[in-house]
Design an enzyme around this catalytic site. Structure first.
Site, PDB file in Angstrom:
ATOM      1  N   CYS A  69      -3.774   4.352 -23.464  1.00 51.07           N
ATOM      2  CA  CYS A  69      -4.320   4.417 -22.415  1.00 51.07           C
ATOM      3  C   CYS A  69      -5.449   5.513 -22.573  1.00 51.07           C
ATOM      4  CB  CYS A  69      -3.443   5.007 -21.278  1.00 51.07           C
ATOM      5  SG  CYS A  69      -4.083   4.969 -19.655  1.00 51.07           S
ATOM      6  N   LEU A  70      -6.670   5.332 -22.008  1.00 52.69           N
ATOM      7  CA  LEU A  70      -7.753   6.200 -22.001  1.00 52.69           C
ATOM      8  C   LEU A  70      -7.373   7.385 -21.604  1.00 52.69           C
ATOM      9  CD1 LEU A  70     -10.932   3.857 -21.747  1.00 52.69           C
ATOM     10  CD2 LEU A  70      -9.978   4.641 -24.007  1.00 52.69           C
ATOM     11  N   HIS A  79      -1.623  -3.770 -17.344  1.00 50.91           N
ATOM     12  CA  HIS A  79      -1.686  -2.303 -17.318  1.00 50.91           C
ATOM     13  C   HIS A  79      -2.709  -1.829 -16.211  1.00 50.91           C
ATOM     14  CE1 HIS A  79      -2.317   1.291 -20.345  1.00 50.91           C
ATOM     15  NE2 HIS A  79      -3.182   1.534 -19.381  1.00 50.91           N
ATOM     16  N   GLU A  80      -3.966  -2.545 -16.194  1.00 53.99           N
ATOM     17  CA  GLU A  80      -4.822  -1.882 -15.323  1.00 53.99           C
ATOM     18  C   GLU A  80      -4.541  -2.040 -13.776  1.00 53.99           C
ATOM     19  OE1 GLU A  80      -6.983  -0.124 -17.003  1.00 53.99           O
ATOM     20  OE2 GLU A  80      -6.727  -1.096 -18.828  1.00 53.99           O
ATOM     21  N   HIS A 104      -2.605   0.611 -12.773  1.00 54.65           N
ATOM     22  CA  HIS A 104      -3.494   1.976 -12.614  1.00 54.65           C
ATOM     23  C   HIS A 104      -3.781   1.930 -11.218  1.00 54.65           C
ATOM     24  CE1 HIS A 104      -4.239   4.310 -16.256  1.00 54.65           C
ATOM     25  NE2 HIS A 104      -4.516   3.141 -16.824  1.00 54.65           N
ATOM     26  N   GLN A 125      -9.256   5.489 -12.906  1.00 53.57           N
ATOM     27  CA  GLN A 125      -9.345   6.417 -14.157  1.00 53.57           C
ATOM     28  C   GLN A 125     -10.716   7.008 -14.176  1.00 53.57           C
ATOM     29  OE1 GLN A 125      -8.405   3.040 -16.830  1.00 53.57           O
ATOM     30  NE2 GLN A 125      -7.663   4.800 -17.871  1.00 53.57           N
ATOM     31  N   GLY A 165     -10.073  -1.853 -21.674  1.00 60.56           N
ATOM     32  CA  GLY A 165      -9.910  -1.952 -20.182  1.00 60.56           C
ATOM     33  C   GLY A 165      -9.946  -0.678 -19.417  1.00 60.56           C
TER      34      GLY A 165
HETATM   35 ZN    ZN Z   1      -4.789   3.003 -18.988  1.00 56.29          ZN
END
Ligand code: ZN
Length: 190
Positions: A97-98, A139-140, A143, A51, A46
Site C-alpha cells: 500500500c502506498l 483493497h481500494e 480505503h 489516501q 491503485g
Molecule cells: Zn492502499
C-alpha cells in the site's frame, strides 16, 4: 494535473469513511486525473481519494501498468464503487500500500467480484473482475471505508507494523521541530 501528497500511516484521515459523490462532474474528473498522476508517479497500481485526504468515494487504478510499459497503460477511474457480488472462492495476494510503504503481506480476499460504479462520464457501469484487478478493487474500496490491508492480517503483525509507523512519524515530527532536547534524546537512544 497535479501531484498530491500521499498520506502515510498513522495519519488519522486514512481511517475516515469517504462520502459518495453527487455526480462525476468536472471537479471530480480533475480529482481523478490528479489521483492517476499521483499513482503513476509513486509508482503504484491503485489509489483511493482518502489516501490524498479527499473524503470522496473515488478511486483509480491501473493493473496493466505493473510492467512499467507506457504503451500498455490502462487507467481506470471509479466513483461510488459498490461491491454487488463476491465469489465463494478466495485468492491470496502479497499486497502492499502506498500509505504503508515497504510493507508486504499475504491477504486473502474473494477471487472474483462484481462492482457497480459511475465512470468518468457519470455513466452507471458494472465490471466483473478477477485476478489482480479483483484484489486491487477490493483493497481500494476498503480505503474508502477507512479500512487498510493490514486489518486483514494477524493482530500481532498489524500491531508491529502500526508501532513501527507511529515511531517513524514521531521521529519525523522531532526532526521538523528541530528541538535540541529531542535531538539529544534520540542520540542517547542510539
Ligand atoms: Zn492502499
Amino acid at each position: 494535473m497535479a501531484l498530491r501528497p500521499i498520506l502515510i500511516l498513522p495519519d488519522k484521515r486514512l481511517r475516515q469513511k469517504a462520502q459518495p459523490v453527487a455526480a462525476v462532474d468536472d471537479e471530480i474528473r480533475v480529482l481523478m486525473d490528479d489521483m492517476l498522476e499521483t499513482m503513476y508517479a509513486a509508482p503504484g497500481i491503485g489509489l483511493a481519494a482518502t489516501q490524498i485526504g479527499e473524503m470522496k468515494r473515488v478511486l483509480v487504478l491501473d493493473v496493466a501498468k505493473r510492467q512499467e510499459e507506457e504503451a500498455s497503460a490502462h487507467p481506470m477511474a471509479f466513483a461510488n464503487p459498490e461491491v454487488l457480488w463476491t465469489s465463494d472462492e478466495f485468492s491470496t495476494y502479497n499486497e502492499g500500500c502506498l500509505s504503508i510503504p515497504e510493507i508486504y503481506e499475504e491477504v486473502e480476499r474473494p477471487a472474483r467480484i462484481r462492482v457497480g460504479y459511475l465512470d468518468r462520464d457519470n455513466k452507471r457501469q458494472e465490471i466483473e473482475a478477477d485476478g489482480i484487478l479483483a484484489t486491487c478493487l477490493q483493497h481500494e474500496i476498503d480505503h474508502l471505508n477507512g479500512v487498510l490491508f493490514i486489518d486483514h492480517i494477524s493482530r500481532l503483525k498489524r500491531e508491529m507494523i502500526s508501532k513501527k509507523f507511529i515511531k517513524a512519524a514521531k521521529r519525523e515530527a522531532e526532526d521538523a521541530s528541530g528541538e535540541p532536547e529531542a535531538e539529544a534524546k534520540r542520540q542517547s537512544e542510539g
